[in-house]
Write a protein that holds these residues in place. Structure first.
Motif, mmCIF file in Angstrom:
data_model
loop_
_atom_site.group_PDB
_atom_site.id
_atom_site.type_symbol
_atom_site.label_atom_id
_atom_site.label_comp_id
_atom_site.label_asym_id
_atom_site.label_seq_id
_atom_site.Cartn_x
_atom_site.Cartn_y
_atom_site.Cartn_z
ATOM 1 N N HIS A 1 0.758 -1.342 0.109
ATOM 2 C CA HIS A 1 -0.198 0.044 -0.024
ATOM 3 C C HIS A 1 0.971 1.299 0.033
ATOM 4 N N GLY A 2 0.522 2.351 -0.491
ATOM 5 C CA GLY A 2 1.045 3.520 -0.709
ATOM 6 C C GLY A 2 1.698 3.640 -1.982
ATOM 7 N N GLY A 3 2.546 4.637 -2.091
ATOM 8 C CA GLY A 3 3.029 4.981 -3.742
ATOM 9 C C GLY A 3 4.715 4.910 -3.400
ATOM 10 N N GLU A 4 5.197 4.800 -2.366
ATOM 11 C CA GLU A 4 6.623 4.792 -2.189
ATOM 12 C C GLU A 4 7.190 3.854 -1.682
ATOM 13 N N LEU A 5 8.589 3.628 -2.275
ATOM 14 C CA LEU A 5 9.197 2.225 -1.507
ATOM 15 C C LEU A 5 9.817 2.639 -0.290
ATOM 16 N N THR A 6 9.710 1.628 0.547
ATOM 17 C CA THR A 6 10.178 1.825 2.008
ATOM 18 C C THR A 6 10.643 0.499 2.379
ATOM 19 N N HIS A 7 11.432 0.454 3.618
ATOM 20 C CA HIS A 7 11.651 -1.058 4.285
ATOM 21 C C HIS A 7 10.432 -1.719 4.287
ATOM 22 N N GLU A 8 9.360 -1.043 4.981
ATOM 23 C CA GLU A 8 8.237 -1.693 5.330
ATOM 24 C C GLU A 8 7.387 -2.252 4.069
ATOM 25 N N SER A 9 7.181 -1.285 2.785
ATOM 26 C CA SER A 9 6.690 -1.659 1.762
ATOM 27 C C SER A 9 7.323 -3.008 1.073
ATOM 28 N N MET A 10 8.480 -3.159 1.377
ATOM 29 C CA MET A 10 9.283 -4.406 0.656
ATOM 30 C C MET A 10 9.317 -5.649 1.518
ATOM 31 N N SER A 11 8.470 -5.531 2.673
ATOM 32 C CA SER A 11 8.884 -6.594 3.678
ATOM 33 C C SER A 11 7.787 -7.535 3.849
ATOM 34 N N ALA A 12 6.628 -6.983 3.310
ATOM 35 C CA ALA A 12 5.469 -8.088 3.356
ATOM 36 C C ALA A 12 4.529 -7.939 2.007
ATOM 37 N N HIS A 13 3.964 -8.875 1.541
ATOM 38 C CA HIS A 13 2.823 -9.050 0.411
ATOM 39 C C HIS A 13 1.427 -8.644 1.038
ATOM 40 N N MET A 14 1.191 -7.503 0.158
ATOM 41 C CA MET A 14 -0.298 -7.038 0.557
ATOM 42 C C MET A 14 -1.054 -7.137 -0.823
ATOM 43 N N PRO A 15 -1.758 -8.398 -1.019
ATOM 44 C CA PRO A 15 -2.428 -8.632 -2.188
ATOM 45 C C PRO A 15 -3.015 -7.576 -2.857
ATOM 46 N N GLU A 16 -3.768 -6.633 -2.057
ATOM 47 C CA GLU A 16 -4.734 -5.594 -2.621
ATOM 48 C C GLU A 16 -3.859 -4.358 -2.720
ATOM 49 N N GLY A 17 -2.553 -4.284 -2.426
ATOM 50 C CA GLY A 17 -1.797 -2.982 -2.575
ATOM 51 C C GLY A 17 -1.626 -2.713 -4.046
ATOM 52 N N GLU A 18 -1.604 -1.308 -4.274
ATOM 53 C CA GLU A 18 -1.568 -0.833 -5.419
ATOM 54 C C GLU A 18 -0.047 -0.421 -6.155
ATOM 55 N N LEU A 19 0.837 -0.607 -5.097
ATOM 56 C CA LEU A 19 2.297 -0.702 -5.454
ATOM 57 C C LEU A 19 2.834 -1.996 -5.574
ATOM 58 N N LEU A 20 3.520 -2.327 -6.937
ATOM 59 C CA LEU A 20 4.452 -3.435 -7.184
ATOM 60 C C LEU A 20 5.681 -3.070 -6.880
ATOM 61 N N CYS A 21 6.433 -3.781 -5.790
ATOM 62 C CA CYS A 21 7.671 -3.612 -5.389
ATOM 63 C C CYS A 21 8.576 -4.761 -6.201
ATOM 64 N N ILE A 22 9.415 -4.555 -7.101
ATOM 65 C CA ILE A 22 10.178 -5.385 -7.733
ATOM 66 C C ILE A 22 11.343 -5.844 -6.644
ATOM 67 N N HIS A 23 11.517 -6.861 -6.393
ATOM 68 C CA HIS A 23 12.795 -7.282 -5.657
ATOM 69 C C HIS A 23 13.930 -7.902 -6.202
ATOM 70 N N SER A 24 13.723 -8.620 -7.183
ATOM 71 C CA SER A 24 14.659 -9.203 -8.075
ATOM 72 C C SER A 24 14.485 -9.531 -9.622
ATOM 73 N N VAL A 25 15.653 -9.067 -10.244
ATOM 74 C CA VAL A 25 15.408 -9.536 -11.848
ATOM 75 C C VAL A 25 16.879 -10.157 -12.103
ATOM 76 N N CYS A 26 16.708 -11.499 -12.260
ATOM 77 C CA CYS A 26 17.841 -12.317 -12.176
ATOM 78 C C CYS A 26 17.979 -13.203 -13.573
ATOM 79 N N VAL A 27 19.115 -13.155 -14.221
ATOM 80 C CA VAL A 27 19.336 -14.268 -15.161
ATOM 81 C C VAL A 27 20.613 -14.758 -14.895
ATOM 82 N N GLY A 28 20.654 -16.131 -15.024
ATOM 83 C CA GLY A 28 21.733 -16.920 -14.946
ATOM 84 C C GLY A 28 22.918 -16.297 -15.690
ATOM 85 N N ALA A 29 24.090 -16.566 -15.419
ATOM 86 C CA ALA A 29 25.457 -16.086 -15.796
ATOM 87 C C ALA A 29 25.637 -16.557 -17.087
ATOM 88 N N ASN A 30 25.243 -17.691 -17.399
ATOM 89 C CA ASN A 30 25.579 -18.049 -19.084
ATOM 90 C C ASN A 30 24.564 -17.595 -19.842
#
Length: 134
Positions: free
Chosen positions: A34-63
């Motif tokens: 919930h909310g429009g800003e990234l904070t430690h709190e906004s990235m610490s739990a999933h709120m299914p009805e939240g309007e902000l998507l916080c991307i945690h990881s974009v990972c591609v294997g080394a090869n």
């Protein structure tokens, strides 16, 4: 087999078909808040009805790096989450300085230095407001 049950609409996996079976070559995961800003709190739990998507990881294997896989995954992810989670109004992430150009090329805009800090290097917040052209 690993899956993200709490935020499955915010998780994708990239696979490469091969004769011996599909190979996982990358993934992107995030959580809603919930909310429009990234904070430690906004990235610490999933709120299914939240309007902000916080991307945690974009990972591609080394090869599989330097083949545009990360860029294609990110564009597919943004398109997917807009449909799968229609109440989203924004997606945000934090990244190190060397990745700013990568995320800018994927459509993200620079917000500025992030208040979220991990380690000694500075982090930068970037965002895309929805609806984002697909």
């Amino acid at each position: 087999f690993i899956t993200n049950y709490n935020a499955s609409d915010c998780f994708i996996v990239a696979v490469k078909p091969s004769p011996s079976g599909d190979e996982i070559i990358g993934f992107i995961n995030g959580t809603c808040a919930h909310g429009g800003e990234l904070t430690h709190e906004s990235m610490s739990a999933h709120m299914p009805e939240g309007e902000l998507l916080c991307i945690h990881s974009v990972c591609v294997g080394a090869n599989n790096r330097r083949q545009q896989i990360g860029s294609r995954m990110l564009k597919a992810y943004i398109s997917y989450v807009q449909q799968a989670v229609p109440h989203l109004t924004r997606t945000s992430l934090i990244c190190k300085e060397y990745l700013v150009v990568f995320y800018t090329n994927a459509g993200f805009s620079m917000v500025g230095p992030s208040p979220v800090v991990h380690g000694k290097d500075p982090w930068f917040e970037m965002r895309i407001d929805f609806p984002f052209p697909q």
